[in-house]
Design an enzyme around this catalytic site. Structure first.
Site, PDB file in Angstrom:
ATOM      1  N   LYS A 185       0.865  -1.182   0.000  1.00  0.00           N
ATOM      2  CA  LYS A 185       0.000   0.000   0.000  1.00  0.00           C
ATOM      3  C   LYS A 185       0.892   1.218   0.000  1.00  0.00           C
ATOM      4  O   LYS A 185       2.054   1.156   0.403  1.00  0.00           O
ATOM      5  CB  LYS A 185      -0.885   0.024   1.251  1.00  0.00           C
ATOM      6  CG  LYS A 185      -2.171   0.803   1.070  1.00  0.00           C
ATOM      7  CD  LYS A 185      -3.146   0.026   0.212  1.00  0.00           C
ATOM      8  CE  LYS A 185      -4.551   0.510   0.276  1.00  0.00           C
ATOM      9  NZ  LYS A 185      -5.473  -0.565  -0.150  1.00  0.00           N
TER      10      LYS A 185
HETATM   11  N1  GLU Z   1      -7.066  -0.223  -3.459  1.00  0.00           N
HETATM   12  C1  GLU Z   1      -7.790  -1.433  -3.722  1.00  0.00           C
HETATM   13  C2  GLU Z   1      -7.847  -2.299  -2.485  1.00  0.00           C
HETATM   14  O1  GLU Z   1      -7.722  -1.823  -1.384  1.00  0.00           O
HETATM   15  C3  GLU Z   1      -7.290  -2.153  -4.954  1.00  0.00           C
HETATM   16  C4  GLU Z   1      -5.833  -2.523  -4.946  1.00  0.00           C
HETATM   17  C5  GLU Z   1      -5.340  -3.045  -6.296  1.00  0.00           C
HETATM   18  O2  GLU Z   1      -6.104  -3.134  -7.234  1.00  0.00           O
HETATM   19  O3  GLU Z   1      -4.148  -3.348  -6.355  1.00  0.00           O
HETATM   20  O4  GLU Z   1      -8.106  -3.476  -2.552  1.00  0.00           O
END
Ligand code: GLU
Length: 425
Positions: free
Chosen positions: A115
């Site tokens: 993240k």
């Molecule tokens: N931000 C989204 C999540 O929390 C998607 C992450 C992604 O597609 O890599 O799952």
């Protein structure tokens, strides 16, 4: 009260990182996880803090702090979104990265968890300032990202255009186009059909799967959704179109209620003009806090972490909570809900539709071969329904909550990968 204010005042002392660690420790003990693996999984593999200076439109310089965390990459490249929000901090990003690890493992897709984010309020900046900030941030995290290393994606307050700027910055540094470095891009530069609505669609499949397991028809259910952003907004439309009664929605400014069911199209029209759902015609005003305590069948928190805590968990009246946001329920609150018989479909299962279609996008970019929207949606449904069946049958077999079962399966798969590879050197 805005969602953010609510978050700060109601979350008490349990932070997102506390929640993520408590969830891991609980299943580690239940499943008899190897102590060495448990210790490895309790901290992120690596975390990068960067300073992000950029030029404002008036010529002055602004500097924000940015983060990129890889929680675990044992099953494949790191994967996870980038968020722009004033509350972003290292501990929050660590928690979100850990949840991504479990999410990918439960969905059975070959990624680890990551993240990132910048502690910024994007509403204070013009589009061109956001572009310069994003490109500088992308340059600062360049050593970590790449199609085989770490693939960012949209998260809170980041969108397709922001992904294009990251893809372009990375590609300019490589000297050729590298579409596989981010997902959630526009289709014109290698994005996947169906990616933008994938998280919402996945949550809908999970609501329906849960309803089927409780023997309830979807036309009978009333739904309240907290958060009207990329996920909550489209989800309201999907559920409405599927015949559910969406009785309440909200955004950071406040919420709307209508017992007979809201009309998402009318709300979207109002939002386009007013910039908020508040004030849409033919509905009653409610606060975000009231929405969480509404008498409804399904409550869907689709905003931020820590909105259901020890302070309000005993007032939640929904029968089912389906977590579209990451970490909306604290560890302590989850226990209260469970004692009260509220079923919780956990985030690491319920909102995995986004990363699942991100995986499809990455595969399409690598193969340079693109799928139809129908193919994307069918495969998404297959993966998510299989994940739901795996989790719910395991929960029944071991007498666990859906969260414990999901967490056990996720941690189990990551642990198996660790034990299979062995510890270097
Ligand atoms: N931000 C989204 C999540 O929390 C998607 C992450 C992604 O597609 O890599 O799952």
């Amino acid at each position: 009260m805005s969602v953010t204010e609510h978050d700060r005042t109601a979350a008490g002392s349990e932070t997102a990182w506390d929640t993520a660690l408590a969830q891991l420790d609980e299943v580690a003990e239940m499943m008899g996880l190897a102590p060495g693996v448990h210790e490895i999984l309790r901290s992120p593999k690596r975390a990068l803090i960067v300073s992000v200076p950029f030029r404002m439109d008036d010529g002055s310089t602004r500097v924000y702090e940015g983060y990129r965390v890889h929680h675990n990459v044992t099953r494949g490249p790191a994967k996870g979104g980038i968020r722009y929000h004033p509350d972003v901090g290292l501990d929050e990003v660590k928690a979100l990265a850990m949840w991504m690890t479990w999410k990918c493992a439960i969905a059975g897709i070959p990624f680890g968890g990551a993240k990132g984010g910048i502690a910024v309020d994007p509403r204070q900046h013009s589009r061109s300032e956001l572009e310069r900030m994003t490109r500088r941030f992308a340059s600062e995290i360049l050593p970590l990202i790449g199609p085989e290393r770490d693939i960012p994606a949209p998260d809170m307050n980041t969108d397709e255009e922001i992904m294009s700027w990251i893809m372009d910055t990375y590609s300019m540094n490589s000297g050729y186009s590298v579409p596989g470095v981010v997902t959630g891009k526009p289709v014109a530069i290698g994005g996947s059909r169906g990616r933008s609505g994938a998280t919402s669609r996945g949550v809908m499949y999970m609501v329906f799967a849960m309803m089927r397991s409780l023997g309830l028809g979807i036309e009978e259910i009333s739904v309240a959704i907290q958060g009207y952003g990329k996920v909550g907004g489209f989800l309201a439309q999907l559920l409405h179109d599927a015949g559910c009664r969406v009785v309440a929605i909200s955004d950071v400014e406040g919420g709307l209620y209508r017992e007979r069911g809201l009309d998402p199209e009318a709300i979207n029209r109002h939002k386009r003009e007013a910039g908020t759902v508040v004030g849409a015609p033919d509905c009653d005003a409610i606060t975000n806090a009231e929405l969480l305590e509404l008498d409804c069948d399904v409550l869907i928190p689709a905003a931020v972490e820590g909105v259901i805590t020890v302070k309000n968990a005993d007032r939640v009246r929904a029968r089912v909570i389906c977590e579209a946001a990451n970490g909306p329920i604290t560890f302590e609150a989850d226990k209260i809900l469970n004692e009260r018989g509220v079923y919780v479909v956990p985030d690491i299962l319920a909102n995995s539709g986004g990363v699942t279609v991100s995986y499809f996008e990455w595969v399409q970019d690598i193969q340079a071969y693109f799928w139809s929207e129908e193919e994307v949606n069918d495969r998404l449904r297959m993966i998510m329904e299989r994940a739901f069946d795996d989790v719910s049958s395991f929960a029944e077999e071991k007498n666990l909550t859906l969260r414990q079962a999901a967490q056990w399966i996720g941690v189990g798969r990551v642990s198996e990968a660790h034990l299979t590879r062995g510890l270097f050197p």
